[in-house]
Design an enzyme around this catalytic site. Structure first.
Site, PDB file in Angstrom:
ATOM      1  N   TRP A 199       0.861  -1.188   0.000  1.00  0.00           N
ATOM      2  CA  TRP A 199       0.000   0.000   0.000  1.00  0.00           C
ATOM      3  C   TRP A 199       0.905   1.249   0.000  1.00  0.00           C
ATOM      4  CZ3 TRP A 199      -0.365   3.851   3.826  1.00  0.00           C
ATOM      5  CH2 TRP A 199      -1.311   4.839   3.539  1.00  0.00           C
ATOM      6  N   ASP A 366     -15.186  13.068  -3.101  1.00  0.00           N
ATOM      7  CA  ASP A 366     -14.684  11.740  -2.725  1.00  0.00           C
ATOM      8  C   ASP A 366     -15.584  11.118  -1.654  1.00  0.00           C
ATOM      9  OD1 ASP A 366     -12.491   9.669  -1.775  1.00  0.00           O
ATOM     10  OD2 ASP A 366     -11.675  10.600  -3.574  1.00  0.00           O
ATOM     11  N   LYS A 476     -15.025   8.018  -9.716  1.00  0.00           N
ATOM     12  CA  LYS A 476     -13.847   7.326  -9.171  1.00  0.00           C
ATOM     13  C   LYS A 476     -14.361   6.064  -8.486  1.00  0.00           C
ATOM     14  CE  LYS A 476     -10.185   8.043  -5.702  1.00  0.00           C
ATOM     15  NZ  LYS A 476      -9.678   9.046  -4.736  1.00  0.00           N
ATOM     16  N   TRP A 477     -14.017   4.908  -9.041  1.00  0.00           N
ATOM     17  CA  TRP A 477     -14.518   3.613  -8.548  1.00  0.00           C
ATOM     18  C   TRP A 477     -13.428   2.987  -7.690  1.00  0.00           C
ATOM     19  CZ3 TRP A 477     -17.965   0.027 -11.853  1.00  0.00           C
ATOM     20  CH2 TRP A 477     -18.104  -1.232 -11.243  1.00  0.00           C
ATOM     21  N   ASP A 478     -13.663   3.023  -6.388  1.00  0.00           N
ATOM     22  CA  ASP A 478     -12.660   2.584  -5.418  1.00  0.00           C
ATOM     23  C   ASP A 478     -12.952   1.145  -4.975  1.00  0.00           C
ATOM     24  OD1 ASP A 478     -10.544   2.771  -3.645  1.00  0.00           O
ATOM     25  OD2 ASP A 478     -11.299   4.545  -2.612  1.00  0.00           O
ATOM     26  N   MET A 479     -11.995   0.523  -4.302  1.00  0.00           N
ATOM     27  CA  MET A 479     -12.141  -0.853  -3.807  1.00  0.00           C
ATOM     28  C   MET A 479     -11.056  -1.026  -2.750  1.00  0.00           C
ATOM     29  SD  MET A 479     -10.819  -4.142  -4.250  1.00  0.00           S
ATOM     30  CE  MET A 479     -11.355  -5.793  -4.533  1.00  0.00           C
ATOM     31  N   CYS A 526      -9.617   2.650  -8.887  1.00  0.00           N
ATOM     32  CA  CYS A 526      -8.823   2.916  -7.697  1.00  0.00           C
ATOM     33  C   CYS A 526      -9.016   1.725  -6.768  1.00  0.00           C
ATOM     34  CB  CYS A 526      -9.363   4.197  -7.054  1.00  0.00           C
ATOM     35  SG  CYS A 526      -8.635   4.592  -5.459  1.00  0.00           S
ATOM     36  N   ASP A 548      -1.971   5.882  -3.091  1.00  0.00           N
ATOM     37  CA  ASP A 548      -2.407   6.786  -2.025  1.00  0.00           C
ATOM     38  C   ASP A 548      -1.256   7.629  -1.508  1.00  0.00           C
ATOM     39  OD1 ASP A 548      -5.081   6.416  -1.956  1.00  0.00           O
ATOM     40  OD2 ASP A 548      -5.090   4.961  -0.320  1.00  0.00           O
TER      41      ASP A 548
END
Ligand code: DGJ
Length: 761
Positions: A199, A366, A476-479, A526, A548
């Site tokens: 990360w 966000d 923004k497609w986060d996971m 993302c 990040d």
């Protein structure tokens, strides 16, 4: 013709502009052998390289040594449990409980263009741009057919491969492993290059000698991952950016993968890529087909830079599908590091207003706008607006932002749920979790079971409603977590081996539905930064949040490593606040932009907190990016000049395709006292063209004018230094970088930005 079949010698030859890939059918049984892959060769009569005239290479004539043959022969798609003791690419569980499988050539077909792979993202092209070979192979004992699919993209020196396996027998058979590609080659002096990380430290470069036995990188996390990347390259030991042989293998898939290189007793290598066999078991009933994802193969005889530019061209032209393929990316501002969860409409509009004044084009809201999402313990799954924070909803806010003259974008994390959410309370069985086991959390959240259609349908309806009611241009497609306890309560026990792959198919299904209904929306993928930066995601989302870690100096490493395989237009990169939120480091705002220019470019801070001088700098930065965006993002070729993995300095540049323009950047980490001069050698220019080179010499915004005076540093009036030089000078002798320039630019973490323009003579 890029694909030829020499009938007499039973040889397939696939040619790109600079490479050839050759296979041959041998012996009466029809073994498919891998003959050659590398720099282009002219002849097709090359099956002799398989040495089938020598022992033990003719199994039908020399049955006594059959297993020696199988253990030696360079196979194109090696089977399992039949005498080849190297790693197999496919394995089964048949009605007898046996795992053996072995394929023989039956027929083939060559056609222009390329078929889609059902349910999976894959490269595409017009009929005139590529040619496909499908080789039908069969295991006659099992009645199993494997079709090996090869597409030749001649201009990018890329060959793609995929496989589809069909069961023609009445009995169900289980596939326990189906790799997408494999080839055998001589070991020579190749080393294995991979991209590893963690990360906030994604895609660092590792190169290691290839030892005997198996060496691999992989993910069993349910995503392509921060830790390892679905990419492996074999590079000759002495390969540089410009010289040496490089074989790149990249997987178009977002889930579990295995990339493996095996060196055997005869010093040959078996290279393979595919879905990781761990937890994989796919039952095929009669006439059912399994489609294995696509693998991209690239060979460069011109070092790593050659591989990179081929892949960049390929992904920009044949993977990024969306109206954004040939469009400049909007300069955005994202509120995450500006506010985290602590915002309301007024605060958002204040940030958006200031951003508009500076020239920003898109505002991105966000995490934190939905359900009870005031922290990361709750709310995921409830995709309706939090009216306490945003009383006019997303529809009201998006319209207000548009009235300010900005486009509006929204963050989502559709694959996840918090237990503290209405969705979980209504459907507790919709999470991935195993019977009687602890349900592991990560960031207080669980993974929704996207292997179930009803879950994907539900989420689609919920988010599509928000989008339909609002003015949304970007998502923004986060996971934000890995998968654990991979078990679906919606599948029978014998179907559990399908869950991890079906989950990814569910993600692709949702992406397909959303990009189909809302084709105008620019998606940015993302996953806690860059944990799901892979070619399959690029197919739907033409840009990916790279990491990040927004610290400019750390980003030089992350973006340098990422640039090996991904075009810079796909790398989400922002200027953030100092002290940096991850590194607690202060870097000049100029350097932060100089790094972010080589990506999608945007800001992730509250511009209202900057000084007037900094705001002026931001305005200049945005104007610079608007002027050079087409060159950097769409047209230019990327060249790496100095590696942050090898020293204190990083440099890279983009050169326009007609070689009349370029932008180059030089970054240092720590300053050096009394250090030698440095000449930065550029690349990719036209040797005989005269260029005007300009470098902005203004001191950093935070630099005190009195100090500048005391040290005799130049002031604003003579801030742009220009001179003229030919391409050959700039590439062989280089640009002089002296220490005074770097001191003025802030010393530690200083950077210099050069623009080059052809001089008409
Ligand atoms: C992880 C992402 O990488 C960040 O940019 C941000 O969107 C957070 N998630 C929000 O939860």
């Amino acid at each position: 013709m890029n694909i030829q079949f020499d009938e007499k010698n039973r040889v397939f030859k696939l040619d790109t502009e600079h490479t050839s890939y050759v296979m041959a059918v041998v012996d009466n049984e029809g073994f498919l052998g891998h003959v050659y892959y590398g720099a282009k060769i002219s002849d097709t009569d090359v099956a002799y390289l398989l040495r089938t005239d020598e022992n033990p290479m003719v199994p039908s004539k020399n049955n006594r040594d059959r297993s020696s043959f199988l253990d030696t022969f360079p196979m194109e798609y090696p089977g399992n449990g039949v005498g080849d003791y190297r790693e197999s690419v496919i394995a089964v569980l048949d009605k007898n409980g046996h795992s053996a499988v072995q394929f023989f050539y039956r027929s083939h077909q060559i056609f222009d263009g390329k078929k889609k792979i059902p349910g999976l993202p894959a490269s595409f092209a017009k009929e005139t741009e590529c040619q496909t070979l499908e080789i039908v192979t069969e295991d006659p004992v099992l009645g199993l057919e494997a079709v090996l699919v090869y597409t030749v993209f001649a201009g990018s020196d890329v060959i793609t491969r995929s496989v589809r396996v069909t069961n023609h027998e009445a009995e169900t058979i289980a596939l326990t492993k189906v790799m997408s590609a494999s080839f055998d080659m001589d070991a020579e002096d190749y080393e294995m290059l991979t991209l590893h990380g963690s990360w906030a430290r994604e895609r660092q470069i590792e190169q290691r000698p290839v030892g005997y036995g198996k060496q691999s990188v992989s993910s069993v996390r349910g995503e392509s991952s921060h830790q390892e990347h679905p990419f492996v390259a074999l590079v000759s030991k002495d390969a540089t950016e410009d010289q040496g042989k490089v074989y790149g293998v990249h997987f178009v898939y977002s889930g579990n993968f295995l990339a493996q290189v095996e060196k055997n007793q005869f010093d040959t290598l078996r290279v393979m890529m595919g879905i990781h066999p761990q937890d994989f078991c796919w039952e095929l009933k009669q006439n059912e087909t399994f489609y294995a994802p696509e693998t991209v193969l690239v060979f460069s005889g011109n070092g790593l830079g050659g591989m990179t530019r081929n892949l960049h061209d390929f992904y920009r032209s044949h993977m990024i599908r969306s109206p954004y393929k040939n469009k400049k990316r909007p300069i955005l501002i994202n509120n995450w590091e500006a506010t985290y969860f602590d915002f309301n409409e007024e605060k958002i509009l204040t940030i958006a207003k200031k951003a508009k004044e500076a020239g920003v084009e898109l505002f991105v809201l966000d995490d934190g706008w939905f359900g009870a999402r005031n922290d990361d313990y709750r709310g995921l799954g409830d995709w309706y607006v939090n009216l306490e924070k945003l009383p006019d909803g997303i529809s009201g806010l998006s319209k207000k932002v548009e009235e300010l003259g900005l486009k509006f974008g929204l963050w989502v994390e559709l694959e996840m749920v918090n237990k503290d959410s209405d969705l979980y309370r209504a459907h507790p069985d919709w999470i991935i979790s195993a019977p009687n086991r602890f349900e592991s959390h990560a960031r207080h959240q669980n993974v929704l079971d996207f292997s179930r259609n009803e879950v994907v349908d539900y989420i689609y309806e919920m988010i599509a409603k928000v989008i339909r009611e609002s003015s949304i241009s970007y998502i923004k497609w986060d996971m934000n977590r890995y998968m654990s306890e991979p078990y679906s309560k919606g599948s029978a026990p014998c179907e559990q081996g399908k869950v991890m792959h079906k989950y990814i198919l569910g993600v692709y299904d949702l992406y397909t539905r959303l990009t189909t209904e809302f084709p105008h929306i620019l998606f940015e993928s993302c996953a806690s930064g860059g944990a799901r930066f892979d070619p399959a995601m690029l197919y739907f989302a033409p840009q990916t949040w790279c990491s990040d870690d927004t610290d400019a100096s750390e980003r030089t490493k992350i973006q340098y490593g990422t640039s090996y395989v991904y075009p810079i237009v796909s790398m989400g990169s922002h200027v953030s606040a100092v002290p940096n939120h991850q590194m607690h480091r202060i870097t000049p705002i100029e350097t932060r932009a100089n790094v972010a220019y080589f990506g999608t470019f945007g800001y992730e801070l509250d511009l209202n907190l900057l000084s007037d001088a900094e705001i002026e700098t931001v305005k200049k930065q945005i104007a610079f990016m608007k002027e050079h965006r087409e060159l950097i993002q769409m047209d230019g070729d990327f060249y790496r000049l100095l590696s942050p993995f090898e020293g204190n300095e990083t440099a890279w540049m983009v050169v326009s395709s007609d070689k009349t323009q370029a932008v180059a950047a030089f970054y240092q980490r720590l300053n050096k006292v009394n250090a030698s001069w440095l000449r930065l050698k550029l690349d990719g220019l036209d040797a005989n063209t005269k260029y005007e080179v300009s470098c902005d010499m203004a001191p950093v915004t935070s630099y005190d004018a009195k100090i500048a005076e005391a040290y005799g540093h130049k002031t604003e009036e003579d801030s742009v230094k220009t001179y003229q030089a030919y391409g050959d000078e700039l590439m062989s002798a280089g640009i002089p970088i002296d220490r005074e320039e770097l001191n003025k630019k802030g010393g530690d973490f200083a950077s210099l930005l050069y623009t080059l323009k052809k001089v008409d003579e």
